[in-house]
Design an enzyme around this catalytic site. Structure first.
Site, PDB file in Angstrom:
ATOM      1  N   ASP A  14       0.895  -1.264   0.073  1.00  0.00           N
ATOM      2  CA  ASP A  14       0.165   0.023  -0.051  1.00  0.00           C
ATOM      3  C   ASP A  14       0.789   1.381  -0.030  1.00  0.00           C
ATOM      4  O   ASP A  14       1.962   1.215   0.116  1.00  0.00           O
ATOM      5  CB  ASP A  14      -0.857  -0.071   1.121  1.00  0.00           C
ATOM      6  CG  ASP A  14      -1.772   1.372   1.599  1.00  0.00           C
ATOM      7  OD1 ASP A  14      -2.514   1.610   0.631  1.00  0.00           O
ATOM      8  OD2 ASP A  14      -1.359   1.879   2.577  1.00  0.00           O
ATOM      9  N   ASP A  16      -0.220   5.227   0.891  1.00  0.00           N
ATOM     10  CA  ASP A  16      -0.487   6.187   1.947  1.00  0.00           C
ATOM     11  C   ASP A  16      -0.393   5.456   3.398  1.00  0.00           C
ATOM     12  O   ASP A  16      -1.266   4.605   3.413  1.00  0.00           O
ATOM     13  CB  ASP A  16      -1.669   6.923   1.628  1.00  0.00           C
ATOM     14  CG  ASP A  16      -1.646   7.814   0.369  1.00  0.00           C
ATOM     15  OD1 ASP A  16      -1.057   8.896   0.422  1.00  0.00           O
ATOM     16  OD2 ASP A  16      -2.097   7.420  -0.630  1.00  0.00           O
ATOM     17  N   ASP A 177      -1.463  -0.519   5.830  1.00  0.00           N
ATOM     18  CA  ASP A 177      -1.748   0.133   7.175  1.00  0.00           C
ATOM     19  C   ASP A 177      -3.551   0.148   7.507  1.00  0.00           C
ATOM     20  O   ASP A 177      -3.506   0.603   8.510  1.00  0.00           O
ATOM     21  CB  ASP A 177      -1.417   1.601   6.916  1.00  0.00           C
ATOM     22  CG  ASP A 177      -2.257   2.348   6.176  1.00  0.00           C
ATOM     23  OD1 ASP A 177      -2.448   2.063   5.038  1.00  0.00           O
ATOM     24  OD2 ASP A 177      -2.395   3.511   6.445  1.00  0.00           O
TER      25      ASP A 177
HETATM   26  O1  LIG Z   1      -5.958   7.498  -1.436  1.00  0.00           O
HETATM   27  C1  LIG Z   1      -6.459   6.861  -0.107  1.00  0.00           C
HETATM   28  O2  LIG Z   1      -7.378   7.141   0.079  1.00  0.00           O
HETATM   29  C2  LIG Z   1      -5.373   5.966   0.336  1.00  0.00           C
HETATM   30  O3  LIG Z   1      -4.421   5.448  -0.466  1.00  0.00           O
HETATM   31  P1  LIG Z   1      -3.516   3.965   0.146  1.00  0.00           P
HETATM   32  O4  LIG Z   1      -4.735   2.876  -0.565  1.00  0.00           O
HETATM   33  O5  LIG Z   1      -2.164   4.243  -0.561  1.00  0.00           O
HETATM   34  O6  LIG Z   1      -3.731   3.914   1.754  1.00  0.00           O
HETATM   35 MG   LIG Z   2      -2.922   3.119   3.474  1.00  0.00          MG
END
Ligand SMILES: O=C(O)COP(=O)(O)O
Ligand SMILES: [Mg+2]
Length: 221
Positions: A14, A16, A177
């Site tokens: 992942d 963010d 996360d």
């Molecule tokens: O943009 C988002 O809502 C989250 O991004 P992610 O899947 O990398 O945690």
């Molecule tokens: Mg994330």
């Protein structure tokens, strides 16, 4: 090497909250979009709990909070456009890699492990962010939240990644996360590993019962 990596032939990350702490730049763009409409800024603390289901959902939550009611589709689309514009101007201004991330990605890449990225963030932002940290070349395939009709927690992006690399889902590991990462991983038949330091709507990700949890991705290598 972490025991969960035994026999693993593909690792999906992942973005963010797992590799990068991006909330300051996300919040700045959300606030710029809100303020342009004479709405009050949301700030970092609220935005942190709204990240995870892609940019449109982020703006829907921010607008709902600012207006006290669900936004209409036209307003939502207009503010989302503004957010995308502002975020795209400087997605890495204050975004940082979490401790241990470079070590883990370098270690796995050097060892020849195929790596993929599956984020709900729009595809257009992935390359500028990874390139900003010199990490774009580590990933064989990156899928954004708008790359396929489905996004996490749907398993489709993970299954697409496994097929792309020709690896059986049971030999893949999803690292994330949030509950969306763990649910997508489990539904895809991947092994799942969580980090506790990211964004999970204010809840502990351990409640999603990942196969393992590490304080730092350095523990992978
Ligand atoms: O943009 C988002 O809502 C989250 O991004 P992610 O899947 O990398 O945690
Ligand atoms: Mg994330």
């Amino acid at each position: 090497m972490h025991p969960l990596l035994q026999g693993v032939k593909l690792v999906a990350f992942d973005l963010d909250g797992t590799l990068v702490d991006s909330v300051l730049d996300l919040a700045a763009a959300v606030d710029a979009a809100l303020v342009a409409l004479d709405l009050p800024p949301a700030g970092e603390t609220k935005v942190r709990d709204w990240v995870g289901n892609g940019s449109l959902k982020l703006i829907e939550r921010a607008l709902g909070d600012a207006l006290g009611e669900a936004p209409g589709p036209e307003r939502l689309a207009a503010v989302h456009e503004r957010f995308l514009h502002h975020y795209g101007l400087a997605p890495n201004a204050r975004t940082r890699l979490y401790p241990g991330v470079r070590e883990a990605l370098d270690g796995l890449h050097t060892a020849g492990m195929p790596l993929g990225l599956v984020t709900n963030k729009p595809q257009a932002f992935i390359a500028p962010i990874l390139e900003g940290f010199g990490l774009a070349g580590h990933f064989g395939l990156c899928l954004g939240g708008d790359a396929l009709p489905q996004k996490k927690p749907d398993p489709a992006p993970l299954l697409h990644l496994a097929r792309h690399f020709g690896v059986a889902p049971g030999d893949c590991l999803m690292v994330g996360d949030s509950r969306h990462d763990i649910e997508a991983g489990r539904r895809a038949g991947f092994r799942t590993l969580a980090v506790p330091y990211g964004y999970n709507h204010g809840e502990p990700v351990a409640a999603s019962r990942p196969d393992a949890l590490v304080e730092s991705l350095a523990e992978l290598v």
